[in-house]
Each structure stands twice: as C-alpha cells, then as structure tokens.
Scaffold this motif. Structure first.
Motif, PDB file in Angstrom:
ATOM      1  N   PRO A  96       0.783  -1.236   0.000  1.00 11.68           N
ATOM      2  CA  PRO A  96       0.000   0.000   0.000  1.00 11.68           C
ATOM      3  C   PRO A  96       0.816   1.288   0.000  1.00 11.68           C
ATOM      4  O   PRO A  96       0.368   2.258  -0.570  1.00 11.68           O
ATOM      5  CB  PRO A  96      -0.858  -0.103   1.260  1.00 11.68           C
ATOM      6  N   ASN A 135      -9.460   0.552   2.216  1.00 10.77           N
ATOM      7  CA  ASN A 135      -8.384   1.279   2.881  1.00 10.77           C
ATOM      8  C   ASN A 135      -8.849   2.694   3.218  1.00 10.77           C
ATOM      9  O   ASN A 135      -9.227   3.461   2.329  1.00 10.77           O
ATOM     10  CB  ASN A 135      -7.154   1.322   1.974  1.00 10.77           C
ATOM     11  N   GLU A 169     -10.677  -1.026  10.250  1.00 13.53           N
ATOM     12  CA  GLU A 169      -9.247  -1.358  10.222  1.00 13.53           C
ATOM     13  C   GLU A 169      -8.749  -1.746  11.615  1.00 13.53           C
ATOM     14  O   GLU A 169      -9.170  -1.165  12.616  1.00 13.53           O
ATOM     15  CB  GLU A 169      -8.450  -0.162   9.687  1.00 13.53           C
TER      16      GLU A 169
END
Length: 173
Positions: A96, A135, A169
């Motif tokens: 990422p 994300n 997350e």
C-alpha cells in the motif's frame, strides 16, 4: 523546479525554486506549494500538494497558474507522469505505501489539469473508485478530491465512508 512529488515538497524550501521569472518578462513569480482543498496536515500521512504560481498584480501577489501553462507542461506534469509510471511499475498486492504514493501523485496531476482548464473533471472517476476502497486513506483521498472539485454531497458521503473504513481497520497495539 526540482522534484515535484508530495514527498519532497518539490524543493520549495529553496528560494531559487520559489521565486522565479517563469516567462522571461523580468518580473518574478512565486511558486508556492498548496494543499488541495480540505487536505491539511495529516501527520506522517502523505498529502497532495501542487505548485501554485502567483504573479505580481497591483502590488500584490495573486494566484495565476493559468497564465503559466508552459511551467506546468515543461516542468511539473512530465515529472508527475514519470513518477506515477515509476511507482505503478513497483506496485504489487500488499504494497500500500507505493499505491498511496501513486494516489497522491495522481491527485496532484489531476488538480493541475483542472486548474489549467484542460479537464474540469480530472480525477473524478478515480475518486469514485477510491471511495469504495477498504483502505481508509484511499477513501480519505476520495473525499479530498470531491471537496477540491466542489462536490459537497459526494464529499460528505466519502467522509462517512472514510469513518466506516477507519472503524473496520485493525488498531495497532
């Protein structure tokens, strides 16, 4: 102008990169790195910044990026495109940080294309794709693009999607 990516502020800390005569008329322009709308300081998270050109008018410096398309065409956009291609070549699943760098560079490039009037919706489709990401940082970037483009409803929806992605997350610790 030096390196234009958001990670190095494009060498903006040096006077020779900040104060320049861009069009050879003997008058100095200022090149100031500006956050995209609603993309202020985010700690260590990279943020999108673009080199905004200001020119002297009636004793004051005023934004004038559209007056200096050659600066963007010759110095800024080619470097952004090169960095995007280079970072995309490094991208692989589970990496990422590189993906996020590409997102920042794309945001910077698209902002310039919008400001110059070349593509008023540059980045809109990317933001629509990013808002569905798992994300949270990618979703936050979508919110920034929507805010910068003046899409308040999409911005609000992206902020809510960001909060939801953030809640999903795992927390360090």
């Amino acid at each position: 102008v030096g390196k234009v990516s958001s990670t190095g502020f494009g060498g903006a800390s040096t006077i020779k990169n900040t104060v320049r005569d861009l069009n050879g008329d003997g008058k100095y322009e200022l090149i100031l790195y500006t956050y995209l709308k609603s993309d202020g300081y985010q700690g260590t998270t990279p943020v999108a910044m673009w080199p905004e050109v200001y020119r002297l008018k009636d004793g004051n410096y005023v934004p004038a990026p559209r007056d200096f398309p050659r600066f963007y065409d010759d110095e800024v956009l080619p470097e952004l495109d090169s960095e995007i291609k280079k970072d995309q070549a490094k991208r692989w699943p589970g990496n990422p940080p590189v993906a996020h760098n590409v997102e920042i560079l794309q945001m910077e490039r698209d902002k310039i294309l919008r400001v110059l009037g070349r593509d008023p919706t540059a980045g809109l489709q990317l933001a629509k794709d990013w808002v569905t990401s798992s994300n949270s940082e990618t979703v936050r970037r979508a919110a920034v693009v929507f805010a910068d483009m003046g899409y308040p409803d999409e911005h609000r929806a992206a902020i809510e999607a960001y909060r939801q992605a953030l809640a999903r997350e795992p927390r360090p610790g």
